[in-house]
Design a protein around this motif. Structure first.
Motif, short mmCIF file in Angstrom:
data_model
loop_
_atom_site.label_atom_id
_atom_site.label_comp_id
_atom_site.label_asym_id
_atom_site.label_seq_id
_atom_site.Cartn_x
_atom_site.Cartn_y
_atom_site.Cartn_z
N LEU A 172 0.67 -1.20 0.03
CA LEU A 172 0.01 0.03 -0.08
C LEU A 172 0.60 1.35 -0.11
O LEU A 172 0.43 2.46 -0.13
CB LEU A 172 -0.96 0.08 1.19
N HIS A 173 2.15 1.13 0.19
CA HIS A 173 2.65 2.43 0.70
C HIS A 173 2.65 3.47 -0.56
O HIS A 173 2.83 4.71 -0.01
CB HIS A 173 4.23 2.11 0.78
N ASP A 174 2.50 3.15 -1.63
CA ASP A 174 2.64 4.29 -2.58
C ASP A 174 1.17 4.38 -3.35
O ASP A 174 0.83 4.85 -4.43
CB ASP A 174 3.51 4.07 -3.71
N ALA A 175 0.06 3.76 -2.57
CA ALA A 175 -1.20 3.85 -3.01
C ALA A 175 -1.75 5.18 -3.48
O ALA A 175 -2.62 5.23 -4.58
CB ALA A 175 -2.12 2.95 -2.43
N ASP A 176 -1.30 6.23 -2.97
CA ASP A 176 -2.05 7.45 -3.32
C ASP A 176 -0.72 8.44 -3.95
O ASP A 176 -1.08 9.42 -4.17
CB ASP A 176 -2.23 8.33 -1.82
N TRP A 177 -0.19 7.76 -4.58
CA TRP A 177 1.11 8.37 -5.44
C TRP A 177 0.36 9.19 -6.56
O TRP A 177 0.70 10.41 -6.87
CB TRP A 177 2.09 7.41 -5.97
N GLU A 178 -0.49 8.71 -7.27
CA GLU A 178 -1.05 9.25 -8.40
C GLU A 178 -1.87 10.46 -8.15
O GLU A 178 -2.28 11.43 -8.67
CB GLU A 178 -1.98 8.35 -9.46
N ALA A 237 14.03 -0.58 1.52
CA ALA A 237 13.55 -1.73 0.66
C ALA A 237 12.88 -1.02 -0.39
O ALA A 237 13.24 -1.34 -1.75
CB ALA A 237 12.72 -2.73 0.98
N ASP A 238 12.18 0.14 -0.18
CA ASP A 238 11.60 0.69 -1.01
C ASP A 238 12.59 1.28 -2.32
O ASP A 238 12.32 1.22 -3.45
CB ASP A 238 10.79 1.93 -0.38
N GLU A 239 13.63 1.90 -1.75
CA GLU A 239 14.65 2.45 -2.55
C GLU A 239 15.53 1.21 -3.46
O GLU A 239 15.58 1.36 -4.55
CB GLU A 239 15.46 3.27 -1.61
N ALA A 260 6.24 7.09 7.72
CA ALA A 260 7.65 7.53 7.81
C ALA A 260 8.54 7.50 6.48
O ALA A 260 9.33 7.96 6.14
CB ALA A 260 8.32 6.44 9.09
N HIS A 261 7.96 6.45 5.47
CA HIS A 261 8.63 6.41 4.30
C HIS A 261 8.78 7.72 3.44
O HIS A 261 9.75 7.82 2.67
CB HIS A 261 8.19 5.06 3.40
N ASN A 262 7.96 8.57 3.79
CA ASN A 262 8.02 9.94 3.11
C ASN A 262 8.30 10.93 4.09
O ASN A 262 7.72 12.19 3.52
CB ASN A 262 6.52 10.12 2.32
N GLN A 268 1.81 15.82 0.33
CA GLN A 268 0.66 15.06 0.65
C GLN A 268 0.78 13.52 0.53
O GLN A 268 -0.02 12.98 1.05
CB GLN A 268 -0.68 15.68 -0.19
N HIS A 269 1.80 13.19 -0.32
CA HIS A 269 2.15 11.56 -0.32
C HIS A 269 2.15 10.97 0.97
O HIS A 269 3.21 11.37 1.58
CB HIS A 269 2.92 11.44 -1.27
N THR A 270 1.38 10.03 1.09
CA THR A 270 0.86 9.23 2.39
C THR A 270 0.00 9.87 3.38
O THR A 270 -0.57 9.05 3.95
CB THR A 270 2.39 8.86 3.23
FE LIG Z 1 6.39 6.70 -1.73
#
Ligand SMILES: [Fe+2]
Ligand SMILES: [Fe+2]
Length: 188
Positions: free
Chosen positions: A51-57, A112-114, A90-92, A65-67
């Motif tokens: 889910l971590h980037d589900a709001d990216w678009e 891991a994301d990176e 925390a990832h953003n 605002q991401h996350t």
């Molecule tokens: Fe992200």
């Protein structure tokens, strides 16, 4: 708790870019392997990765605002008490003003994301773009080459050593193996 199916639907309802969905699948697989490594909750760590980037678009023009938007959506769901939302926030932290990662869960997602981005870049230069032929050594060789996959922030990944107590080579091995196991889903 939110199920994997519900999380996947939330992701794919809000993300149309196939490569971004693949990125989320790669991070999910990596997080499950890292949870297994730490004897942590594989289900919760996998959901955070998925889910971590589900709001990216939804937030592509407002990175701060991401996350935060996603955290708002997740108010409707029972996430249990494993810290899924905190890890996502925390990832953003560089952009959203949240605290930097603190727990193993939060650092695992952050690192891991990176790293998945660097591994995808390594796969794309293989014959047939096959992730199956990427080796830990080849990723290690590309690691200091700053012109290769220049968008990947190596210093983020390197936090695995101090924050997770996993040396870089072992960290690459865990994430690479997790991604190779879902090569088909990643299109690699
Ligand atoms: Fe992200
Ligand atoms: Fe991501």
């Amino acid at each position: 708790m939110i199920t994997r199916e519900e999380a996947y639907k939330l992701l794919t309802d809000n993300v149309k870019n196939k490569n971004l969905i693949r990125h989320c699948l790669a991070v999910e697989a990596s997080m499950k392997s890292l949870a297994a490594y730490f004897s942590a909750n594989e289900e919760a760590w996998g959901i955070a990765g998925l889910l971590h980037d589900a709001d990216w678009e939804a937030t592509k023009d407002t990175p701060e605002q991401h996350t935060l938007v996603l955290a708002d959506w997740l108010e409707d769901w029972d996430l249990g008490d494993e810290g899924i939302k905190e890890a996502i926030l925390a990832h953003n932290h560089f952009h959203n003003g949240h605290e930097p990662p603190q727990t193993q869960f939060e650092w695992s997602l952050y690192c891991a994301d990176e790293l998945t981005g660097l591994i995808v870049a390594c796969a794309l230069v293989q014959p047939n773009k096959n992730i199956g032929t990427v080796t830990v050594d080849s990723v290690m060789r590309k690691f200091p080459e700053s012109a290769f996959a220049a968008g990947v922030d190596r210093s983020k990944i390197q936090n695995c050593e101090a924050e997770l107590n996993i040396d870089l080579e072992s960290f690459i091995e865990i994430v690479l193996k997790a991604m190779q196991e879902i090569a088909e889903d990643l299109g690699l």
